[in-house]
Design a protein around this motif. Structure first.
Motif, PDB file in Angstrom:
ATOM      1  N   ASN B  49       0.730  -1.381   0.071  1.00  0.00           N
ATOM      2  CA  ASN B  49      -0.127   0.129  -0.097  1.00  0.00           C
ATOM      3  C   ASN B  49       0.896   1.435  -0.022  1.00  0.00           C
ATOM      4  OD1 ASN B  49      -2.739   1.194  -0.007  1.00  0.00           O
ATOM      5  ND2 ASN B  49      -2.161   1.732   2.099  1.00  0.00           N
ATOM      6  N   PHE B  50       1.873   1.188   0.879  1.00  0.00           N
ATOM      7  CA  PHE B  50       2.770   2.470   0.814  1.00  0.00           C
ATOM      8  C   PHE B  50       3.552   2.544  -0.474  1.00  0.00           C
ATOM      9  CE2 PHE B  50       2.964   2.406   5.557  1.00  0.00           C
ATOM     10  CZ  PHE B  50       2.540   3.631   5.502  1.00  0.00           C
ATOM     11  N   ALA B  51       3.871   1.516  -1.310  1.00  0.00           N
ATOM     12  CA  ALA B  51       4.612   1.609  -2.736  1.00  0.00           C
ATOM     13  C   ALA B  51       3.267   2.305  -3.442  1.00  0.00           C
ATOM     14  CB  ALA B  51       4.852   0.214  -3.328  1.00  0.00           C
ATOM     15  N   ARG B  52       2.176   1.934  -3.273  1.00  0.00           N
ATOM     16  CA  ARG B  52       0.923   2.425  -4.101  1.00  0.00           C
ATOM     17  C   ARG B  52       0.851   3.991  -3.874  1.00  0.00           C
ATOM     18  NH1 ARG B  52      -3.673  -0.569  -2.524  1.00  0.00           N
ATOM     19  NH2 ARG B  52      -2.686  -2.613  -3.174  1.00  0.00           N
ATOM     20  N   ILE B  53       0.963   4.209  -2.782  1.00  0.00           N
ATOM     21  CA  ILE B  53       0.671   5.805  -2.382  1.00  0.00           C
ATOM     22  C   ILE B  53       2.140   6.418  -2.949  1.00  0.00           C
ATOM     23  CG2 ILE B  53       1.051   7.410  -0.381  1.00  0.00           C
ATOM     24  CD1 ILE B  53      -0.288   5.286   1.327  1.00  0.00           C
ATOM     25  N   LEU B  54       3.259   6.019  -2.730  1.00  0.00           N
ATOM     26  CA  LEU B  54       4.461   6.572  -3.265  1.00  0.00           C
ATOM     27  C   LEU B  54       4.538   6.674  -4.855  1.00  0.00           C
ATOM     28  CD1 LEU B  54       7.058   5.538  -0.725  1.00  0.00           C
ATOM     29  CD2 LEU B  54       5.772   7.665  -0.739  1.00  0.00           C
ATOM     30  N   ILE B  55       4.033   5.734  -5.419  1.00  0.00           N
ATOM     31  CA  ILE B  55       4.086   5.466  -7.020  1.00  0.00           C
ATOM     32  C   ILE B  55       3.168   6.723  -7.475  1.00  0.00           C
ATOM     33  CG2 ILE B  55       3.072   4.430  -8.920  1.00  0.00           C
ATOM     34  CD1 ILE B  55       3.940   1.788  -7.428  1.00  0.00           C
ATOM     35  N   ALA B  56       2.037   6.779  -6.673  1.00  0.00           N
ATOM     36  CA  ALA B  56       0.867   7.983  -7.334  1.00  0.00           C
ATOM     37  C   ALA B  56       1.439   9.390  -6.866  1.00  0.00           C
ATOM     38  CB  ALA B  56      -0.450   7.715  -6.452  1.00  0.00           C
ATOM     39  N   ALA B  57       2.364   9.504  -5.831  1.00  0.00           N
ATOM     40  CA  ALA B  57       2.740  10.758  -5.265  1.00  0.00           C
ATOM     41  C   ALA B  57       4.054  11.383  -6.195  1.00  0.00           C
ATOM     42  CB  ALA B  57       3.067  10.486  -3.909  1.00  0.00           C
ATOM     43  N   SER B  58       4.851  10.246  -6.670  1.00  0.00           N
ATOM     44  CA  SER B  58       6.220  10.818  -7.144  1.00  0.00           C
ATOM     45  C   SER B  58       6.050  11.869  -8.093  1.00  0.00           C
ATOM     46  CB  SER B  58       6.908   9.517  -7.623  1.00  0.00           C
ATOM     47  OG  SER B  58       7.155   8.548  -6.751  1.00  0.00           O
ATOM     48  N   PRO B  59       5.138  11.869  -9.287  1.00  0.00           N
ATOM     49  CA  PRO B  59       5.119  12.822 -10.408  1.00  0.00           C
ATOM     50  C   PRO B  59       4.632  14.193  -9.803  1.00  0.00           C
ATOM     51  CG  PRO B  59       4.186  10.802 -11.101  1.00  0.00           C
ATOM     52  CD  PRO B  59       4.336  10.432  -9.609  1.00  0.00           C
ATOM     53  N   ALA B  60       3.633  13.961  -8.797  1.00  0.00           N
ATOM     54  CA  ALA B  60       2.904  14.887  -8.217  1.00  0.00           C
ATOM     55  C   ALA B  60       4.151  15.680  -7.275  1.00  0.00           C
ATOM     56  CB  ALA B  60       1.766  14.854  -7.196  1.00  0.00           C
ATOM     57  N   LEU B  61       5.123  15.288  -6.727  1.00  0.00           N
ATOM     58  CA  LEU B  61       5.995  15.456  -5.672  1.00  0.00           C
ATOM     59  C   LEU B  61       6.869  16.480  -6.397  1.00  0.00           C
ATOM     60  CD1 LEU B  61       7.481  15.726  -3.106  1.00  0.00           C
ATOM     61  CD2 LEU B  61       8.844  13.609  -3.767  1.00  0.00           C
ATOM     62  N   MET B  62       7.568  15.940  -7.788  1.00  0.00           N
ATOM     63  CA  MET B  62       8.363  16.773  -8.508  1.00  0.00           C
ATOM     64  C   MET B  62       7.724  18.056  -9.071  1.00  0.00           C
ATOM     65  SD  MET B  62      11.233  15.067  -8.761  1.00  0.00           S
ATOM     66  CE  MET B  62      10.772  14.497  -7.125  1.00  0.00           C
ATOM     67  N   VAL B  63       6.624  17.976  -9.336  1.00  0.00           N
ATOM     68  CA  VAL B  63       5.683  19.229  -9.751  1.00  0.00           C
ATOM     69  C   VAL B  63       5.435  20.045  -8.674  1.00  0.00           C
ATOM     70  CG1 VAL B  63       3.561  20.108 -10.775  1.00  0.00           C
ATOM     71  CG2 VAL B  63       4.489  18.061 -11.833  1.00  0.00           C
ATOM     72  N   ALA B  64       5.246  19.628  -7.301  1.00  0.00           N
ATOM     73  CA  ALA B  64       5.007  20.284  -6.089  1.00  0.00           C
ATOM     74  C   ALA B  64       6.314  21.015  -5.682  1.00  0.00           C
ATOM     75  CB  ALA B  64       4.620  19.733  -5.055  1.00  0.00           C
ATOM     76  N   ILE B  65       7.591  20.301  -5.928  1.00  0.00           N
ATOM     77  CA  ILE B  65       8.988  20.922  -5.458  1.00  0.00           C
ATOM     78  C   ILE B  65       9.143  21.940  -6.665  1.00  0.00           C
ATOM     79  CG2 ILE B  65      11.008  20.318  -5.482  1.00  0.00           C
ATOM     80  CD1 ILE B  65      11.001  17.586  -4.391  1.00  0.00           C
ATOM     81  N   GLY B  66       8.928  21.758  -7.998  1.00  0.00           N
ATOM     82  CA  GLY B  66       8.932  23.063  -8.741  1.00  0.00           C
ATOM     83  C   GLY B  66       8.410  24.129  -8.316  1.00  0.00           C
ATOM     84  N   VAL B  67       7.186  24.019  -8.013  1.00  0.00           N
ATOM     85  CA  VAL B  67       6.445  25.257  -7.791  1.00  0.00           C
ATOM     86  C   VAL B  67       6.719  25.777  -6.271  1.00  0.00           C
ATOM     87  CG1 VAL B  67       4.356  24.351  -6.713  1.00  0.00           C
ATOM     88  CG2 VAL B  67       4.330  26.212  -8.126  1.00  0.00           C
ATOM     89  N   THR B  68       7.453  24.941  -5.363  1.00  0.00           N
ATOM     90  CA  THR B  68       7.388  25.293  -4.070  1.00  0.00           C
ATOM     91  C   THR B  68       8.795  26.583  -4.224  1.00  0.00           C
ATOM     92  OG1 THR B  68       7.478  23.232  -3.278  1.00  0.00           O
ATOM     93  CG2 THR B  68       8.847  24.523  -1.972  1.00  0.00           C
ATOM     94  N   PHE B  69       9.713  26.331  -5.221  1.00  0.00           N
ATOM     95  CA  PHE B  69      10.754  27.479  -5.333  1.00  0.00           C
ATOM     96  C   PHE B  69       9.922  28.592  -5.719  1.00  0.00           C
ATOM     97  CE2 PHE B  69      13.492  23.791  -6.378  1.00  0.00           C
ATOM     98  CZ  PHE B  69      14.326  23.728  -5.171  1.00  0.00           C
ATOM     99  N   VAL B  70       9.096  28.512  -6.837  1.00  0.00           N
ATOM    100  CA  VAL B  70       8.386  29.877  -7.071  1.00  0.00           C
ATOM    101  C   VAL B  70       7.699  30.501  -6.009  1.00  0.00           C
ATOM    102  CG1 VAL B  70       6.771  30.753  -8.876  1.00  0.00           C
ATOM    103  CG2 VAL B  70       8.437  29.126  -9.537  1.00  0.00           C
ATOM    104  N   ILE B  71       6.967  29.570  -5.254  1.00  0.00           N
ATOM    105  CA  ILE B  71       6.138  30.213  -4.197  1.00  0.00           C
ATOM    106  C   ILE B  71       7.109  30.770  -2.989  1.00  0.00           C
ATOM    107  CG2 ILE B  71       4.691  29.545  -2.286  1.00  0.00           C
ATOM    108  CD1 ILE B  71       3.151  27.649  -4.255  1.00  0.00           C
TER     109      ILE B  71
END
Lengths: 313, 332
Positions: B49-71
């Motif tokens: 289940n954790f693998a499932r969460i992390l698989i779903a979260a990985s692309p979003a994490l990258m996008v969110a990190i990108g926008v973090t710098f801008v924010i």
């Protein structure tokens, strides 16, 4: 006349130039009947943008409007037979309440309006999905014509939607320019700390502004639902971003305090002219989105008044 | 977007505890959520289940990190949906054109996609800075352009990437977690390095913390801004690569839903929208909170129509809990 004096008219100039430009390429665009129909078709978007103006005018944003409108389409469809025309009261009440709760969460709980309204939108979406049973519902045609038939039709060549839009614009304009509430909105948008210091009940004003945007979202949803004769948890999707764009292109900046409902009228018209121009000029469907974005950048660059912005964020 | 008053009662024992609490609140929220779902349904705690969460979260994490710098700079970037789509599609075309397998020169498609992301971010930043258009509007319009560009490139088609080596991002597992999770982890460390160990990273905070001061101290704020948007574009591209690796398809819709998702995650993690506060670890916690809530509700079997509403309520609660109410006078 100096450039400074012209600045408030930039959105109007942009609009006129766009219309003339499209008309020059395809004169049938300037046919008055089709122009009126064009404008009548976007009334729900305009009403939503009007509501959004209040949220942005105080420096916030309301991202729940689309979901509020979705919820209202479902509520209106489900309860129309039972309550007749009074379903409008229920719908508008729901919009007002959701907006007021968003406002309360923003002002009293210090959750940025971006997140608070987005989250309230999710809650409204849940309500819409529950109430509709996750299906697209259609309205009882007789009850619809009996209660809301007056919304659509023509009197002396003027579509009734336009009259409704004009009435709402007049109300919003009166609120903004002729009442103390409107002045208070401007004060909050221009400088919240100063507004607090001068004794305004800022929290109440902000909550009311969000409640107003929720109310307008509900009216837009109601019109939408009557127009399409149905309700669905996804019916109004795609309107939120366009409403924000319409407000910003009209010259009301996200920082608030400047602009207003008349600007939103111009902004909505600019957005609609750009969108429909692509149909008139036979732009390939796959390219429309890209060209829309590019023209948008040009339009904003021409429209916004930067003289009051010291720092552009 | 908001003003902070001077930190009251600084130095007293109580206020330090309160600040510490606020700082760690997002993590606490995450732990409480995990504990709650684990109690409701023990299977939530399984590696699968954790693998499932992390698989779903990985692309979003990258996008969110990108926008973090801008924010952090006090701006906002809403172009991610378009940028992710363009990068995904550009990658797919380049990859197939160069041979269609990572074992050939087609690996060049990976850096190419990141270059495309960088260029889009750079243009985004230039429009914002040179035309003096607020970033909200500039990036939103650039997002339209991006989505439209992806549409023009694909003509509405989906492009399948079936190379086994590239798909090993999802299929190859180490310790129960697929490779893409480790890739996301590596880029998280890169982001943390940029944030803490580079001049650029510190300059982001300088711009966000007080632009007047940053200008007065001789910082070329416009340059920092453009670079911030460029870095964000690169991370959007990495998110696009992971998204393609996860589903095996690149299309215009690859970027859908990233906008509100990533910004919600950033705010839930404790990064303030008015800039100067927060960072990539906050964003990691924020993304995990959003995805744990989403996954947990499915695992404990909440009906689908309730899930959006519960997500909304929990997001509001998470932000309320991690807000230092005493140091804020108002938010917008």
């Amino acid at each position: 006349m100096s450039v400074e004096k012209l600045k408030p008219y930039f959105p109007w100039i942009t609009l006129t130039m766009l219309v003339l430009l499209v008309g020059a390429f395809n004169p049938s665009f300037l046919n008055p009947a089709s122009l009126v129909q064009l404008v009548a078709d976007i009334v729900p978007l305009f009403i939503m943008a009007l509501g959004m103006t209040f949220a942005i005018y105080i420096g916030g944003i309301d991202l729940s409007m689309q979901q509020v409108a979705n919820l209202v389409t479902v509520v209106a469809t489900v309860y129309l037979v039972q309550y007749g025309i009074f379903v409008a009261v229920l719908c508008i009440g729901a919009g007002f309440a959701i907006g007021a709760i968003s406002g309360w969460i923003t002002t009293r709980q210090f959750v940025p309006s971006f997140v608070a309204t987005l989250a309230m939108g999710f809650i409204a979406l849940s309500g819409a999905r529950f109430l509709s049973g996750e299906r697209a519902l259609s309205m009882n045609a007789e009850a619809r014509d009996a209660s809301f038939g007056w919304m659509f039709g023509n009197t002396a060549g003027v579509p009734h939607e336009l009259a409704i839009a004009g009435l709402l614009l007049a109300v919003a304009w009166f609120l903004q320019t002729r009442t103390t509430f409107g002045r208070a909105l401007k004060a909050v948008g221009a400088g919240e700390l100063a507004a607090v210091a001068s004794g305004l009940k800022v929290d109440r004003i902000k909550i009311l502004a969000f409640a107003l945007s929720g109310t307008f979202a509900a009216i837009a949803g109601l019109m939408f639902s009557v127009k399409l004769s149905g309700g669905d948890a996804n019916l109004a999707n795609g309107f939120l971003i366009l409403a924000i764009v319409a407000v910003l292109v009209g010259g009301t900046p996200l920082t608030g305090g400047v602009g207003g409902v008349i600007n939103t009228l111009v902004g909505t018209l600019i957005v609609v002219v750009i969108r429909s121009a692509m149909v008139y000029l036979d732009v390939d469907a796959t390219k429309q989105q890209m060209i829309f974005g590019i023209i948008l950048i040009v339009a904003i660059a021409m429209t916004i008044d930067r003289s009051k912005m010291r720092i552009v964020k | 977007m908001a003003k902070t008053l001077t930190a009251d009662k600084a130095g007293t024992g109580f206020s330090i505890r309160r600040e510490t609490l606020v700082k760690w609140a997002p993590l606490l929220v995450l732990i409480v959520l995990c504990a709650f779902f684990a109690v409701m349904e023990p299977r939530f705690l399984s590696t699968r289940n954790f693998a499932r969460i992390l698989i779903a979260a990985s692309p979003a994490l990258m996008v969110a990190i990108g926008v973090t710098f801008v924010i952090i700079m006090g701006s906002i970037d809403l172009s991610m949906e378009g940028t992710v789509s363009v990068c995904a599609v550009a990658f797919a075309f380049c990859f197939l054109w160069l041979g269609g397998t990572l074992a050939s020169w087609a690996w060049l498609a990976l850096p190419f996609a990141m270059l495309v992301g960088a260029v889009l971010g750079f243009v985004n930043g230039l429009i914002h800075v040179k035309l003096r258009i607020p970033s909200f509007m500039a990036s939103l319009a650039m997002g339209f352009v991006g989505t439209g560009l992806a549409m023009v490139m694909t003509g509405g088609d989906r492009i399948r990437i079936e190379d086994a080596l590239f798909r090993s991002l999802l299929t190859e597992r180490i310790l129960g977690f697929p490779l893409m999770v480790y890739v996301a982890g590596v880029f998280l460390l890169v982001a943390w390095f940029i944030q803490t160990r580079t001049t650029l990273g510190r300059n982001f905070y300088a711009v966000g913390g007080g632009e007047d001061l940053a200008i007065a101290s001789g910082l070329n704020v416009n340059r920092v801004r453009v670079l911030g948007f460029t870095v964000a574009g690169v991370f959007f591209a990495v998110g696009a690569l992971l998204a393609v690796g996860r589903i095996g398809i690149a299309e215009t819709a690859t970027g859908n839903n990233f906008m509100f998702l990533s910004i919600t995650a950033v705010v839930v993690g404790g990064t303030a929208l008015w800039g100067g506060v927060g960072g990539v670890w906050n964003t990691l916690v924020g993304v995990l909170i959003v995805f744990v809530i989403g996954n947990g509700m499915v695992v404990i079997g909440l009906p689908g129509y309730v899930q959006d509403g519960v997500l909304g309520i929990l997001v509001i609660l998470a932000v309320i809990l991690s807000t230092d109410r005493k140091s804020i006078s108002f938010v917008k």
